[in-house]
Enzyme design. Structure first.
Site, PDB file in Angstrom:
ATOM      1  N   LEU A  35      93.979  41.734  -6.409  1.00  0.00           N
ATOM      2  CA  LEU A  35      93.425  41.470  -7.739  1.00  0.00           C
ATOM      3  C   LEU A  35      92.335  40.404  -7.683  1.00  0.00           C
ATOM      4  CD1 LEU A  35      96.596  41.654 -10.019  1.00  0.00           C
ATOM      5  CD2 LEU A  35      94.877  43.418  -9.607  1.00  0.00           C
ATOM      6  N   THR A  36      91.341  40.659  -6.845  1.00  0.00           N
ATOM      7  CA  THR A  36      90.147  39.813  -6.839  1.00  0.00           C
ATOM      8  C   THR A  36      89.312  40.183  -8.063  1.00  0.00           C
ATOM      9  OG1 THR A  36      88.878  41.422  -5.547  1.00  0.00           O
ATOM     10  CG2 THR A  36      90.144  39.767  -4.319  1.00  0.00           C
ATOM     11  N   ASP A 126      78.907  55.302   4.086  1.00  0.00           N
ATOM     12  CA  ASP A 126      77.749  55.800   4.833  1.00  0.00           C
ATOM     13  C   ASP A 126      76.784  54.686   5.205  1.00  0.00           C
ATOM     14  OD1 ASP A 126      76.753  55.245   2.305  1.00  0.00           O
ATOM     15  OD2 ASP A 126      75.768  57.181   2.023  1.00  0.00           O
ATOM     16  N   GLU A 127      76.975  53.499   4.642  1.00  0.00           N
ATOM     17  CA  GLU A 127      76.064  52.389   4.939  1.00  0.00           C
ATOM     18  C   GLU A 127      76.160  51.915   6.391  1.00  0.00           C
ATOM     19  OE1 GLU A 127      75.411  49.312   2.010  1.00  0.00           O
ATOM     20  OE2 GLU A 127      76.417  50.523   0.481  1.00  0.00           O
ATOM     21  N   TYR A 153      77.890  43.285   4.822  1.00  0.00           N
ATOM     22  CA  TYR A 153      78.869  44.245   4.296  1.00  0.00           C
ATOM     23  C   TYR A 153      79.006  45.451   5.218  1.00  0.00           C
ATOM     24  CZ  TYR A 153      80.389  48.408   1.801  1.00  0.00           C
ATOM     25  OH  TYR A 153      81.001  49.590   1.468  1.00  0.00           O
TER      26      TYR A 153
END
Length: 341
Positions: A35-36, A126-127, A153
């Site tokens: 729960l960020t 897909d990054e 990321y």
């Protein structure tokens, strides 16, 4: 069958839980979520009282928490959605992404080894493939495209994928990985492009578009993604990667203009802001493998999916109005306030 879904209070994870409870009513679904900022317990309100569902608040990096949950539930399948996902946040705070996306994945797989599972599934992106040039529209990402990351990321997600494959090869852990294109649909956190533009337009606020807005993304309706993962965890081959794409390539600026048109808002709200560092130009997935092996194809055309998405945000104002107040507003100003020029 018991399925642990990590990150299930987030956008794709919650939609996956709804889908699994509907499609597999005999399954027990257990959600583990920290729960960020991106996890919203209210999203799961429709299923919280269901007999076949359990919610546990906890961090995938917490080995004691994860091991205790595995002891209690003895899961057959683990689907890991839990991740830090926003590129801008990764540029601002890379270490958080390394901790959650890599170390958290390692804890989950260690638990899988210790307690035994039929399938561990890693939800990727897909990054990890980097980007494609705008002037070569016939180029697509396949499962054999080399990893070539652009941000903290995508690097953290690539590291997690490689770790998952290493656990398969070294320990024989039964794993699969899926790499999806940009998702859209209900319950998406408002820092992502489509909900951000929808909400700002509804409030007659500026629509911040990076650079010239010519970056191209392949858009996948979230329910289509959930169907694909369901297929992979039940019928996919151990140790395999499956690309999940929507066959819906759109320029960012065209999506923003479409939203303005649908909401009858003036395009004068569009405000071009300083581009993101290392901004990828084009993502496009070739889903031939998952189609030929598992029979999956995206079912939702973008023009239909965006209509359903807009309708959902109009009908569920209370869900996002709470989010865009307070702490999120502080982050929004930090990320976009200085870019207006």
């Amino acid at each position: 069958m018991t399925v642990i879904v990590t990150g299930g209070a987030g956008f794709i994870g919650s939609n996956f839980i709804f889908y699994m409870l509907k499609e597999h009513p005999s399954y027990r679904i257990v959600c583990l979520d920290k729960l960020t900022y991106a996890g919203n317990i209210k999203t799961l309100k429709p299923v919280m009282e269901q007999e076949k569902f359990r919610f546990v608040c906890g961090d995938i990096c917490g080995r004691e928490t994860v091991y205790r949950l595995f002891e209690e539930e003895k899961p057959d399948i683990v689907v890991n959605f839990a991740a830090e996902t926003h590129v801008d946040r990764s540029i601002d705070s890379p270490s958080v992404f390394l901790q959650t996306n890599i170390m958290g994945t390692a804890v989950l797989m260690d638990a899988c080894r210790k307690y035994g599972i039929q399938r561990y599934h890693q939800v990727g992106t897909d990054e990890v493939y980097g980007d494609l040039p705008l002037d070569k529209p016939n180029l697509f990402f396949t499962e054999t495209t080399p990893i070539h990351t652009s941000s903290p990321y995508s690097s953290s997600k690539a590291g997690a994928d490689l770790l998952v494959l290493a656990y398969h090869r070294t320990y024989g852990l039964p794993v699969t990985i899926s790499r999806c294109s940009n998702n859209y649909g209900p319950y998406q956190f408002p820092e992502k492009l489509i909900p951000l533009m929808l909400i700002n337009a509804l409030n007659d606020k500026p629509l911040p578009v990076y650079g010239e807005g010519i970056n191209v993304r392949d858009w996948l309706y979230v329910e289509d993604h959930c169907k694909a993962i369901d297929l992979v965890i039940h019928k996919g081959k151990d140790g395999e990667v499956y690309n999940i794409g929507g066959h819906n390539e759109m320029r960012n600026i065209d999506i923003v203009r479409l939203i303005c048109k649908e909401l009858k808002k003036p395009e004068s709200l569009i405000t071009y802001v300083k581009d993101r560092a290392g901004h990828d130009m084009r993502y496009a997935i070739d889903p031939t493998k998952i189609h030929s092996e598992l029979g999956w194809l995206p079912e939702t055309k973008f023009e239909n999916g965006i209509q359903k998405t807009i309708s959902w945000y109009l009908e569920n104002r209370s869900w996002w109005e709470e989010i865009v107040s307070g702490e999120y507003q502080e982050y929004y100003q930090k990320m976009y306030g200085s870019r207006f020029g």
